[in-house]
Each structure stands twice: as structure tokens, then as C-alpha cells.
Design a protein around this motif. Structure first.
Motif, PDB file in Angstrom:
ATOM      1  N   SER A 274       6.146  21.474  -4.167  1.00 18.30           N
ATOM      2  CA  SER A 274       7.389  22.180  -3.899  1.00 18.30           C
ATOM      3  C   SER A 274       7.794  21.991  -2.443  1.00 18.30           C
ATOM      4  CB  SER A 274       7.204  23.682  -4.133  1.00 18.30           C
ATOM      5  OG  SER A 274       7.072  23.920  -5.489  1.00 18.30           O
ATOM      6  N   LEU A 275       9.023  21.602  -2.257  1.00 17.58           N
ATOM      7  CA  LEU A 275       9.472  21.270  -0.907  1.00 17.58           C
ATOM      8  C   LEU A 275       9.403  22.473   0.028  1.00 17.58           C
ATOM      9  CD1 LEU A 275      10.538  19.081   0.893  1.00 17.58           C
ATOM     10  CD2 LEU A 275      12.844  19.567   0.074  1.00 17.58           C
ATOM     11  N   HIS A 276       9.736  23.682  -0.492  1.00 18.70           N
ATOM     12  CA  HIS A 276       9.756  24.832   0.420  1.00 18.70           C
ATOM     13  C   HIS A 276       8.363  25.294   0.830  1.00 18.70           C
ATOM     14  CE1 HIS A 276       9.464  26.736  -3.562  1.00 18.70           C
ATOM     15  NE2 HIS A 276       8.968  27.798  -2.944  1.00 18.70           N
ATOM     16  N   GLU A 277       7.343  24.705   0.201  1.00 16.85           N
ATOM     17  CA  GLU A 277       5.967  25.026   0.608  1.00 16.85           C
ATOM     18  C   GLU A 277       5.201  23.788   1.072  1.00 16.85           C
ATOM     19  OE1 GLU A 277       5.109  28.693  -2.519  1.00 16.85           O
ATOM     20  OE2 GLU A 277       4.826  26.623  -3.166  1.00 16.85           O
ATOM     21  N   PHE A 278       5.893  22.696   1.178  1.00 16.94           N
ATOM     22  CA  PHE A 278       5.211  21.408   1.412  1.00 16.94           C
ATOM     23  C   PHE A 278       4.657  21.351   2.840  1.00 16.94           C
ATOM     24  CE2 PHE A 278       4.990  16.701   1.452  1.00 16.94           C
ATOM     25  CZ  PHE A 278       4.415  16.497   0.211  1.00 16.94           C
ATOM     26  N   PRO A 279       3.360  21.089   3.008  1.00 14.29           N
ATOM     27  CA  PRO A 279       2.792  21.029   4.360  1.00 14.29           C
ATOM     28  C   PRO A 279       3.359  19.852   5.150  1.00 14.29           C
ATOM     29  CG  PRO A 279       1.069  21.185   2.677  1.00 14.29           C
ATOM     30  CD  PRO A 279       2.344  20.902   1.962  1.00 14.29           C
ATOM     31  N   ALA A 280       3.716  20.122   6.396  1.00 13.28           N
ATOM     32  CA  ALA A 280       4.252  19.048   7.241  1.00 13.28           C
ATOM     33  C   ALA A 280       3.249  17.905   7.365  1.00 13.28           C
ATOM     34  CB  ALA A 280       4.608  19.605   8.617  1.00 13.28           C
TER      35      ALA A 280
ATOM     36  N   ALA B 188       0.842  -1.206   0.000  1.00 17.21           N
ATOM     37  CA  ALA B 188       0.000   0.000   0.000  1.00 17.21           C
ATOM     38  C   ALA B 188       0.869   1.245   0.000  1.00 17.21           C
ATOM     39  CB  ALA B 188      -0.907  -0.003   1.222  1.00 17.21           C
ATOM     40  N   GLY B 189       0.505   2.215  -0.807  1.00 18.59           N
ATOM     41  CA  GLY B 189       1.284   3.448  -0.849  1.00 18.59           C
ATOM     42  C   GLY B 189       0.483   4.588  -1.444  1.00 18.59           C
ATOM     43  N   ILE B 190       0.943   5.796  -1.152  1.00 20.55           N
ATOM     44  CA  ILE B 190       0.348   7.008  -1.726  1.00 20.55           C
ATOM     45  C   ILE B 190       1.484   7.910  -2.193  1.00 20.55           C
ATOM     46  CG2 ILE B 190      -1.753   6.958  -0.320  1.00 20.55           C
ATOM     47  CD1 ILE B 190      -0.438   9.121   1.470  1.00 20.55           C
ATOM     48  N   GLU B 191       1.136   8.821  -3.087  1.00 23.33           N
ATOM     49  CA  GLU B 191       2.129   9.791  -3.550  1.00 23.33           C
ATOM     50  C   GLU B 191       1.517  11.185  -3.437  1.00 23.33           C
ATOM     51  OE1 GLU B 191       3.456   9.109  -7.556  1.00 23.33           O
ATOM     52  OE2 GLU B 191       5.215  10.394  -7.298  1.00 23.33           O
ATOM     53  N   VAL B 192       2.202  12.055  -2.731  1.00 24.39           N
ATOM     54  CA  VAL B 192       1.778  13.461  -2.654  1.00 24.39           C
ATOM     55  C   VAL B 192       2.990  14.288  -3.041  1.00 24.39           C
ATOM     56  CG1 VAL B 192       0.858  15.300  -1.202  1.00 24.39           C
ATOM     57  CG2 VAL B 192       0.200  12.926  -0.738  1.00 24.39           C
TER      58      VAL B 192
ATOM     59  N   SER C 279      13.710  15.342 -11.193  1.00 21.65           N
ATOM     60  CA  SER C 279      13.712  16.807 -11.137  1.00 21.65           C
ATOM     61  C   SER C 279      12.348  17.400 -11.493  1.00 21.65           C
ATOM     62  CB  SER C 279      14.787  17.369 -12.079  1.00 21.65           C
ATOM     63  OG  SER C 279      14.387  17.198 -13.403  1.00 21.65           O
ATOM     64  N   GLY C 280      12.001  18.435 -10.776  1.00 15.57           N
ATOM     65  CA  GLY C 280      10.771  19.165 -11.078  1.00 15.57           C
ATOM     66  C   GLY C 280       9.503  18.503 -10.602  1.00 15.57           C
ATOM     67  N   GLY C 281       9.610  17.339  -9.995  1.00 15.67           N
ATOM     68  CA  GLY C 281       8.401  16.603  -9.622  1.00 15.67           C
ATOM     69  C   GLY C 281       7.905  16.883  -8.224  1.00 15.67           C
ATOM     70  N   GLY C 282       8.669  17.603  -7.414  1.00 16.14           N
ATOM     71  CA  GLY C 282       8.249  17.840  -6.032  1.00 16.14           C
ATOM     72  C   GLY C 282       8.074  16.528  -5.285  1.00 16.14           C
ATOM     73  N   ASN C 283       9.008  15.608  -5.536  1.00 14.58           N
ATOM     74  CA  ASN C 283       8.825  14.209  -5.152  1.00 14.58           C
ATOM     75  C   ASN C 283       9.549  13.830  -3.848  1.00 14.58           C
ATOM     76  OD1 ASN C 283       9.469  11.042  -6.728  1.00 14.58           O
ATOM     77  ND2 ASN C 283       7.479  11.858  -6.170  1.00 14.58           N
ATOM     78  N   SER C 284      10.007  14.828  -3.084  1.00 15.47           N
ATOM     79  CA  SER C 284      10.919  14.538  -1.968  1.00 15.47           C
ATOM     80  C   SER C 284      10.307  13.677  -0.866  1.00 15.47           C
ATOM     81  CB  SER C 284      11.419  15.838  -1.347  1.00 15.47           C
ATOM     82  OG  SER C 284      12.097  16.586  -2.311  1.00 15.47           O
ATOM     83  N   ALA C 285       9.077  13.964  -0.501  1.00 16.11           N
ATOM     84  CA  ALA C 285       8.460  13.188   0.585  1.00 16.11           C
ATOM     85  C   ALA C 285       8.326  11.724   0.166  1.00 16.11           C
ATOM     86  CB  ALA C 285       7.086  13.767   0.930  1.00 16.11           C
TER      87      ALA C 285
ATOM     88  N   SER D 157      10.283   8.451   1.726  1.00 19.94           N
ATOM     89  CA  SER D 157       9.566   7.284   2.278  1.00 19.94           C
ATOM     90  C   SER D 157      10.035   6.001   1.602  1.00 19.94           C
ATOM     91  CB  SER D 157       8.047   7.464   2.134  1.00 19.94           C
ATOM     92  OG  SER D 157       7.639   7.367   0.782  1.00 19.94           O
ATOM     93  N   LYS D 158      10.245   6.037   0.301  1.00 18.69           N
ATOM     94  CA  LYS D 158      10.651   4.820  -0.416  1.00 18.69           C
ATOM     95  C   LYS D 158      12.127   4.494  -0.150  1.00 18.69           C
ATOM     96  CE  LYS D 158       6.719   3.770  -2.340  1.00 18.69           C
ATOM     97  NZ  LYS D 158       5.999   2.547  -1.994  1.00 18.69           N
TER      98      LYS D 158
END
Ligand code: NAI
Length: 251
Positions: free
Chosen positions: A96-102, A89-93, A149-155, A159-160
Motif C-alpha cells: 500500500s502506497l500510504h504505508e510504503f517504507p521509503a 536485473a530487477g526486483i519487485e516490492v 489496481s490493487g497490486g500496490g505496484n507504484s514503486a 521505476s519501469k
């Protein structure tokens, strides 16, 4: 030998559903765990049609300790303790990291990483008690290994990355019990997750045609074949490994 009893989290859709059906068609008793109970119910019905007459749907939020414990108890009652577990089970959110809600960061980590821990802990507890070995497979991602790059994929990537580190360490801890722990690394696979953020599927397909060496997106059944191999005794000497199923993307 194919596994006798398989529990799959995130079984209501995409890769998890494909693994559930592949296991059912090979004669396994199967349990479909998903936070989306109606999707799990539909997947279990499809599994019964595919050859697992007692396939069961179990509501399960993998980010909740109590829910995972209750779900595994329900699985044990319905089809017996699983000999193989797919913690998928997984989700993707993204954003932009500098605006990413905690709160979004915490939700991604809660489902993708804490969820894998809670699922595997429950599975391992039961496998150790049974004393017959077993196989656990977790779903990682190319995001664990390469930046996007450009995907805002850091969270999601964090996790992965955690899942991949977890798999290596857990594999060593449980090898003495004959329990194997591995990861599958699906590339871009055509599931609901790909378009969850409103992305256009035709554009994603066109990008895959040029960016993926095999020239297309993966299908859930192609990832399921890799997972089934890891869940089965066919991979009896494989543990702590990552099976990359990405059309050559990371080659
Ligand atoms: P999907 O969106 O089709 O299926 C995910 C399933 O997980 C859904 O049925 C959803 O209800 C369930 N789920 C979500 N949160 C849950 C929770 N808290 N507890 C229990 N179930 C929950 O997505 P897909 O593509 O099948 O994803 C499966 C796994 O594969 C995920 O871990 C994903 O990160 C990973 N993955 C997917 C890729 C892709 O391109 N589709 C690429 C690499 C990895």
C-alpha cells in the motif's frame, strides 16, 4: 548476425538466464552478471553446456557504481568487451502506497532504474570506445504503461516508467554512434519474480488463463527470443523501441 559477446544482468534466474542460454546456443561468448553469485555460477555452467565454452559468471550488484565497474572490467578480461548488453536485473516490492517504507521505494528504484543507468553507462562507454556500434536492451514492464489496481505496484511502476523514458532518450543520444538502445516489455512471465511475494503460482496461472488474450503466462524462452532479436543485427533499423511480449495483454 548474432552478437559476438553478450553480457546479461540478472542472468542467474528467469528471463536473464533464458537470454544468456539463448545467446550461448547461438555461439556468442557470454557473461552472467548477478548479485546472487551462486545463481550466476550455475547459469554460466549451463551456458557452457549450451555452447559457450568460456561463459563466465561475475558477481555484480547493479545498484552499486563500484560493483558494476568492477564487473564490466572482469567481463572484458574474461570474454572481451560485450558487443551487446541486456540490462535486465530487477526486483519487485509491492505494498500500500500510504504505508510504503521509503527504504523499499529507494531499493526498487536503486536496482530497477539506477541499475539500468549504471549498466548502460558502463556498456555505452565501452561500445563508444570500440567504435563498432552495438546493441543495448533494457527490461521494462507493462507497469510502465498501464496501472495495475490493487497490486500496490507504484514503486515498481515508477521505476519501469523511468526505464522506458531512459531508453527513448538514450537511443537518440547514441544513434550517431550506431549503438541501438531498446526495451523489451515482458508480460506476466513464469519466473521466480511472480511468486517472490509468496503468491500462489496456480492462482496466477488461472488468472492468466482468463485475463491474457493468449490464455496463459509467458515463458522465459519466449521473452528471450524477442530480446535476442533486439540484441542482434536482425533488428538493425530498430532503436528507441519497445518490443511488447505479453500474450496480447496490452493490445
Ligand atoms: P527473476 O527474479 O527470476 O530474476 C531476476 C534476477 O535479478 C535474479 O537472478 C536476481 O538475483 C537478480 N538481481 C536482483 N537484484 C539484483 C541486483 N541488485 N544486481 C544484480 N542482479 C540482481 O525475475 P525475472 O522475471 O526474470 O525478471 C527479470 C526482469 O524482467 C526484471 O527487470 C523484471 O522487473 C522484469 N519483468 C518481469 C516480468 C515477469 O512477469 N516475470 C514482467 C515484466 C518485467
Amino acid at each position: 548476425m548474432w552478437p559476438e559477446t553478450v553480457a546479461v544482468t540478472g542472468a542467474g534466474s528467469g528471463i536473464g538466464r533464458a537470454v544468456l542460454l539463448a545467446a550461448a546456443s547461438r555461439g556468442a561468448r557470454v557473461a552472467a552478471l548477478d548479485v546472487d553469485e551462486s545463481a550466476a555460477t550455475a547459469a554460466a555452467a549451463a551456458a557452457r553446456a549450451a555452447g559457450a565454452p568460456d561463459a563466465v559468471a561475475v558477481a555484480c550488484d547493479v545498484s552499486s557504481e563500484a560493483s558494476v565497474a568492477t564487473a564490466f572490467a572482469a567481463v572484458a578480461d574474461a570474454v572481451g568487451d560485450p558487443s551487446a548488453v541486456f540490462a535486465n536485473a530487477g526486483i519487485e516490492v509491492n505494498g500500500s502506497l500510504h504505508e510504503f517504507p521509503a527504504a523499499d521505494w529507494e531499493r526498487v528504484v536503486a536496482v530497477n532504474l539506477v541499475g539500468v543507468f549504471l549498466t548502460c553507462r558502463e556498456a555505452l562507454r565501452r561500445l563508444v570506445a570500440a567504435g563498432r556500434g552495438g546493441s543495448v536492451v533494457c527490461t521494462s514492464s507493462p507497469a510502465a504503461f498501464v496501472g495495475h489496481s490493487g497490486g500496490g505496484n507504484s514503486a515498481y511502476a515508477a521505476s519501469k516508467g523511468g526505464v522506458s523514458a531512459f531508453v527513448r532518450s538514450a537511443a537518440l543520444d547514441y544513434a550517431p554512434h550506431g549503438i541501438r538502445v531498446n526495451a523489451v516489455v515482458p508480460g506476466a512471465t513464469e519466473t521466480a519474480m511472480l511468486t517472490a511475494g509468496g503468491a500462489d503460482l496456480d492462482r496466477i496461472r488461472a488468472a492468466a488463463a482468463t485475463q491474457v488474450p493468449l490464455g496463459r503466462l509467458g515463458r522465459p524462452d519466449e521473452v528471450a527470443a524477442a530480446v535476442l532479436w533486439l540484441l542482434s543485427d536482425e533488428s538493425s533499423y530498430v532503436t528507441g523501441s519497445h518490443l511488447v511480449c505479453d500474450g496480447g495483454l496490452m493490445a
